[in-house]
Design an enzyme around this catalytic site. Structure first.
Site, PDB file in Angstrom:
ATOM      1  N   HIS A 284      43.706 -11.841  13.063  1.00 33.48           N
ATOM      2  CA  HIS A 284      42.281 -11.749  13.386  1.00 33.48           C
ATOM      3  C   HIS A 284      41.623 -10.992  12.231  1.00 33.48           C
ATOM      4  O   HIS A 284      41.837  -9.798  12.081  1.00 33.48           O
ATOM      5  CB  HIS A 284      42.108 -11.004  14.720  1.00 33.48           C
ATOM      6  CG  HIS A 284      40.673 -10.640  15.046  1.00 33.48           C
ATOM      7  ND1 HIS A 284      40.101 -10.917  16.257  1.00 33.48           N
ATOM      8  CD2 HIS A 284      39.721 -10.016  14.324  1.00 33.48           C
ATOM      9  CE1 HIS A 284      38.845 -10.481  16.260  1.00 33.48           C
ATOM     10  NE2 HIS A 284      38.590  -9.922  15.097  1.00 33.48           N
TER      11      HIS A 284
ATOM     12  N   ARG B  13      26.211  -7.929  17.140  1.00 36.85           N
ATOM     13  CA  ARG B  13      25.962  -6.503  17.416  1.00 36.85           C
ATOM     14  C   ARG B  13      26.716  -5.673  16.376  1.00 36.85           C
ATOM     15  O   ARG B  13      27.512  -6.202  15.606  1.00 36.85           O
ATOM     16  CB  ARG B  13      26.502  -6.157  18.796  1.00 36.85           C
ATOM     17  CG  ARG B  13      27.995  -6.456  18.892  1.00 36.85           C
ATOM     18  CD  ARG B  13      28.680  -5.907  20.114  1.00 36.85           C
ATOM     19  NE  ARG B  13      30.120  -6.025  19.979  1.00 36.85           N
ATOM     20  CZ  ARG B  13      30.843  -7.079  20.325  1.00 36.85           C
ATOM     21  NH1 ARG B  13      30.271  -8.155  20.822  1.00 36.85           N
ATOM     22  NH2 ARG B  13      32.148  -7.087  20.140  1.00 36.85           N
TER      23      ARG B  13
ATOM     24  N   GLU C 163      34.039 -13.649  13.194  1.00 37.28           N
ATOM     25  CA  GLU C 163      35.487 -13.576  13.425  1.00 37.28           C
ATOM     26  C   GLU C 163      36.172 -14.841  12.957  1.00 37.28           C
ATOM     27  O   GLU C 163      35.742 -15.942  13.300  1.00 37.28           O
ATOM     28  CB  GLU C 163      35.782 -13.454  14.924  1.00 37.28           C
ATOM     29  CG  GLU C 163      35.408 -12.156  15.559  1.00 37.28           C
ATOM     30  CD  GLU C 163      35.824 -12.119  17.028  1.00 37.28           C
ATOM     31  OE1 GLU C 163      35.389 -11.195  17.708  1.00 37.28           O
ATOM     32  OE2 GLU C 163      36.573 -13.015  17.492  1.00 37.28           O
TER      33      GLU C 163
ATOM     34  N   GLY D 125      36.331 -13.615  23.981  1.00 35.50           N
ATOM     35  CA  GLY D 125      37.297 -12.519  24.081  1.00 35.50           C
ATOM     36  C   GLY D 125      38.568 -12.889  24.821  1.00 35.50           C
ATOM     37  O   GLY D 125      39.180 -12.046  25.465  1.00 35.50           O
TER      38      GLY D 125
ATOM     39  N   LYS E 274      30.342 -21.706  22.941  1.00 31.20           N
ATOM     40  CA  LYS E 274      31.268 -21.942  21.832  1.00 31.20           C
ATOM     41  C   LYS E 274      31.103 -23.348  21.263  1.00 31.20           C
ATOM     42  O   LYS E 274      31.211 -23.542  20.053  1.00 31.20           O
ATOM     43  CB  LYS E 274      32.716 -21.807  22.313  1.00 31.20           C
ATOM     44  CG  LYS E 274      33.227 -20.393  22.422  1.00 31.20           C
ATOM     45  CD  LYS E 274      34.696 -20.481  22.849  1.00 31.20           C
ATOM     46  CE  LYS E 274      35.320 -19.157  23.161  1.00 31.20           C
ATOM     47  NZ  LYS E 274      35.374 -18.235  22.045  1.00 31.20           N
TER      48      LYS E 274
ATOM     49  N   LYS F 181      39.929 -24.077  25.624  1.00 34.08           N
ATOM     50  CA  LYS F 181      39.069 -22.889  25.696  1.00 34.08           C
ATOM     51  C   LYS F 181      37.814 -23.226  26.473  1.00 34.08           C
ATOM     52  O   LYS F 181      37.237 -24.296  26.296  1.00 34.08           O
ATOM     53  CB  LYS F 181      38.639 -22.440  24.290  1.00 34.08           C
ATOM     54  CG  LYS F 181      39.741 -21.837  23.451  1.00 34.08           C
ATOM     55  CD  LYS F 181      39.193 -21.268  22.147  1.00 34.08           C
ATOM     56  CE  LYS F 181      40.330 -20.677  21.320  1.00 34.08           C
ATOM     57  NZ  LYS F 181      39.876 -20.164  20.009  1.00 34.08           N
TER      58      LYS F 181
HETATM   59  C1  MV4 Z   1      43.119 -19.047  19.117  1.00 28.91           C
HETATM   60  C2  MV4 Z   1      44.462 -18.681  18.903  1.00 28.91           C
HETATM   61  C3  MV4 Z   1      45.303 -19.637  18.360  1.00 28.91           C
HETATM   62  N1  MV4 Z   1      44.811 -20.856  18.060  1.00 28.91           N
HETATM   63  N2  MV4 Z   1      42.690 -20.276  18.786  1.00 28.91           N
HETATM   64  C4  MV4 Z   1      41.778 -15.166  21.463  1.00 28.91           C
HETATM   65  C5  MV4 Z   1      40.413 -14.611  21.676  1.00 28.91           C
HETATM   66  C6  MV4 Z   1      39.457 -15.524  21.017  1.00 28.91           C
HETATM   67  N3  MV4 Z   1      38.538 -14.780  20.196  1.00 28.91           N
HETATM   68  C7  MV4 Z   1      40.277 -16.431  20.195  1.00 28.91           C
HETATM   69  N4  MV4 Z   1      41.662 -16.200  20.507  1.00 28.91           N
HETATM   70  C8  MV4 Z   1      42.629 -16.959  19.987  1.00 28.91           C
HETATM   71  N5  MV4 Z   1      42.240 -18.200  19.624  1.00 28.91           N
HETATM   72  C9  MV4 Z   1      43.534 -21.147  18.286  1.00 28.91           C
HETATM   73  N6  MV4 Z   1      43.100 -22.371  18.004  1.00 28.91           N
HETATM   74  C10 MV4 Z   1      44.878 -17.406  19.245  1.00 28.91           C
HETATM   75  C11 MV4 Z   1      43.960 -16.540  19.794  1.00 28.91           C
HETATM   76  C12 MV4 Z   1      44.458 -15.236  20.115  1.00 28.91           C
HETATM   77  C13 MV4 Z   1      43.970 -14.098  19.496  1.00 28.91           C
HETATM   78  C14 MV4 Z   1      42.944 -14.153  18.549  1.00 28.91           C
HETATM   79  C15 MV4 Z   1      42.473 -13.014  17.963  1.00 28.91           C
HETATM   80  C16 MV4 Z   1      43.019 -11.794  18.298  1.00 28.91           C
HETATM   81  C17 MV4 Z   1      44.013 -11.701  19.226  1.00 28.91           C
HETATM   82  C18 MV4 Z   1      44.500 -12.858  19.838  1.00 28.91           C
HETATM   83  C19 MV4 Z   1      45.513 -12.741  20.785  1.00 28.91           C
HETATM   84  C20 MV4 Z   1      45.987 -13.880  21.386  1.00 28.91           C
HETATM   85  C21 MV4 Z   1      45.451 -15.121  21.065  1.00 28.91           C
END
Ligand code: MV4
Length: 555
Positions: free
Chosen positions: A208, A292, A275, A164, A116, A158
């Site tokens: 998302h 993918r 994403e 995921g 990342k 993170k």
């Molecule tokens: C975040 C976020 C809030 N703020 N980053 C979760 C999986 C990963 N792909 C990124 N994720 C998140 N990153 C920041 N700076 C909240 C999430 C997140 C989330 C993101 C996408 C879809 C569902 C989610 C569920 C909980 C948290």
């Protein structure tokens, strides 16, 4: 031109890829594990090669076995589907070395998205918007805390090696920072063998939104608009839709262009997904890129009228993109739900057992069912317990939603617990219906969405009746003398005649929802005969419990 394609996958995605290959006149090779010897994808392909025992590491994840199967059958390309080897750069390189086309991006593009932190540096360079944060190599705890204080709380830790949602930790204030950092690092080390951390401002109630991109080998790229996948549960997508509700044309174009900059920055080729998190103010931030074809690609196919697997095969063969940006338009609205063998009443525990009955709604222009299982199949512990994807299209979001609910009502599954009623509660919730979707949707409305199913619904009645009728016919066949296949005979279990002498048809069993604490639900039979005593008893027991689990135990 690809002449013979090996599909290094199983289930619905293998079947879906075989469908397109067949339509294009490309020969297909399935691969399978011992658990899948009779699976639908094996039946649909022109040829099939056994890989090994059921565990994925001994079959679908075994690079040497998959490549041997391709060499042995003379396949000139391999489609990895999603999961398994689809984002494995080593597999991609092994295909190249063997002179076999990997239907996917170059290995370098997969590697670029592996970390990342490294990915963020590339995206920063390419002017793709990032959440304010820190993604440097200095991991000194005090330095990191300094960055957290600069960014402002809440912040999100993170794991650079994560993805995921794994290895994330929210920190609400400076005094929690050091203990949270230690815990996050320990978790990351255990999960990924790498505890490099990055920091981001925590985005409140984001959506998302992901952009489908496509690039050819000449460096041309287009975006096929967005999918909103906000409705998730523990980082598992529950509903996906396209287009994203309420997204303006202007924002759509800016996100599409940012996604293409991301793809070009890593020399991307083929189908990819970028994403983004979209916050309430309309600001969007790069999260990750999936290299993918994704599970939810059918919603994009429904709104664009394009076949993304056909695009993948064209690009993999070196052809230019089938269409240019100006040729692509959004037509209507589409939803996808993932139908799982799992128990929403028991923390979504994966369900296993025999899928006694699988009868999806009839497919049409606006209803699509992607599945890799049939009645009688085993849902095993070895693989993802997804039964099917149900995709519905409408001219408007409202129309698509109505079709989706209707199709879910018609969907019949028996033998294993499933999430259909849960999905219906999600999509019929007022907040969802009005397009107010965020990544916190399920938690926010948990009380309403996770309520236990107590009612004997018309759907369950239909499933029970369908099963009972099949069982009754089987009883009749088994008890009929071999010399006369039309003889009504007697029920094997009781010896009682199931229809009057001379009758060639049996009764049809119907189950109604009427039920009270004192009276079991009605079991009605049209025609002149009663079902066998055993069938009748099983039916009453099933209906009384209102639950297929109980039926399975009784039967
Ligand atoms: C975040 C976020 C809030 N703020 N980053 C979760 C999986 C990963 N792909 C990124 N994720 C998140 N990153 C920041 N700076 C909240 C999430 C997140 C989330 C993101 C996408 C879809 C569902 C989610 C569920 C909980 C948290």
């Amino acid at each position: 031109m690809i002449r013979k394609l090996l599909i290094a996958n199983r289930g619905e995605i293998a079947c879906r890829i075989i469908d397109t290959a067949r339509r294009l006149g490309v020969a297909t090779v399935a691969v399978y594990s011992d658990a899948d010897a009779d699976a639908l994808h094996v039946q649909l392909a022109d040829e099939a090669v056994r890989l090994g025992p059921a565990p994925a590491k001994d079959s679908y994840l075994d690079i040497d076995k998959v490549l041997d199967a391709a060499r042995h059958t003379g396949a000139d390309a391999i489609h990895p589907g999603y999961g398994f080897l689809s984002e494995n750069a080593q597999f991609c390189r092994a295909c190249d070395s063997a002179g076999i086309i990997f239907v996917g991006p170059p290995a370098g593009a997969i590697d670029a998205m592996g970390s990342k932190s490294a990915a963020k540096r590339i995206m920063e360079e390419a002017k793709v918007p990032l959440v304010p944060g820190y993604h440097g190599t200095n991991q000194n705890a005090d330095i990191l805390e300094g960055h957290a204080n600069r960014i402002g709380y809440p912040v999100l830790l993170k794991a650079a090696a994560g993805g995921g949602g794994k290895g994330m930790r929210r920190v609400d204030s400076a005094d929690e920072f050091h203990s949270a950092l230690e815990a996050a690092k320990r978790e990351a080390m255990n999960a990924f063998g790498d505890d490099l951390m990055l920091l981001e401002r925590y985005v409140l109630s984001p959506r998302h939104v992901e952009i489908q991109v496509f690039c050819d080998q000449k460096g041309n790229g287009v975006y096929l608009f967005e999918r909103d996948c906000s409705v998730q549960r523990r980082h598992q997508k529950v509903v996906e839709e396209a287009p994203a509700p309420g997204l303006s044309e202007e924002l759509r174009a800016r996100m599409g262009e940012a996604a293409l900059r991301a793809a070009h920055a890593i020399g991307y080729v083929g189908a990819g997904t970028v994403e983004f998190l979209l916050d309430a103010s309309g600001a969007f931030y790069f999260m990750e890129m999936n290299t993918r074809l994704q599970v939810e690609h059918p919603v994009t196919e429904m709104i664009t009228g394009q076949d993304l697997v056909a695009w993948q095969l064209a690009v993999a063969a070196g052809d230019p993109l089938p269409l240019q940006q100006d040729d692509l338009h959004i037509l209507g609205h589409a939803f996808e739900v993932r139908i799982y063998a799992e128990d929403p009443d028991n923390d979504f525990l994966p369900a296993t057992g025999t899928l006694v009955r699988h009868r999806p709604p009839k497919a049409s222009e606006s209803v699509r069912v992607d599945t890799g299982v049939q009645s009688g199949d085993e849902i095993s512990v070895h693989y993802d317990p997804m039964i099917a994807k149900l995709i519905c299209h409408g001219r408007t979001r409202k129309e698509a939603l109505a079709k989706l609910d209707r199709a879910l009502q018609q969907y019949q599954i028996a033998g294993v617990r499933h999430n259909i009623e849960f999905l219906r509660r999600v999509i019929n919730h007022g907040a969802f219906a009005s397009g107010r979707v965020t990544t916190h949707f399920i938690e926010d409305y948990e009380a309403e969405i996770l309520q236990r199913e107590q009612q004997l619904t018309p759907l369950k009645c239909a499933a029970i009746a369908g099963y009972l009728n099949r069982r009754e016919r089987q009883d009749m066949r088994e008890s009929a003398p071999a010399s006369d296949p039309h003889s009504p005979g007697t029920a094997a279990t009781t010896g009682a005649p199931v229809s009057p002498p001379g009758a060639r048809t049996m009764s049809t069993i119907a189950v109604s929802t009427q039920r009270s604490a004192l009276s079991p639900p009605a079991i009605r039979c049209s025609g002149s005969a009663m079902p066998s005593t055993a069938t009748s008893r099983a039916a009453r027991f099933a209906c009384w419990k209102g639950d297929w689990r109980w039926w399975t135990a009784a039967g």
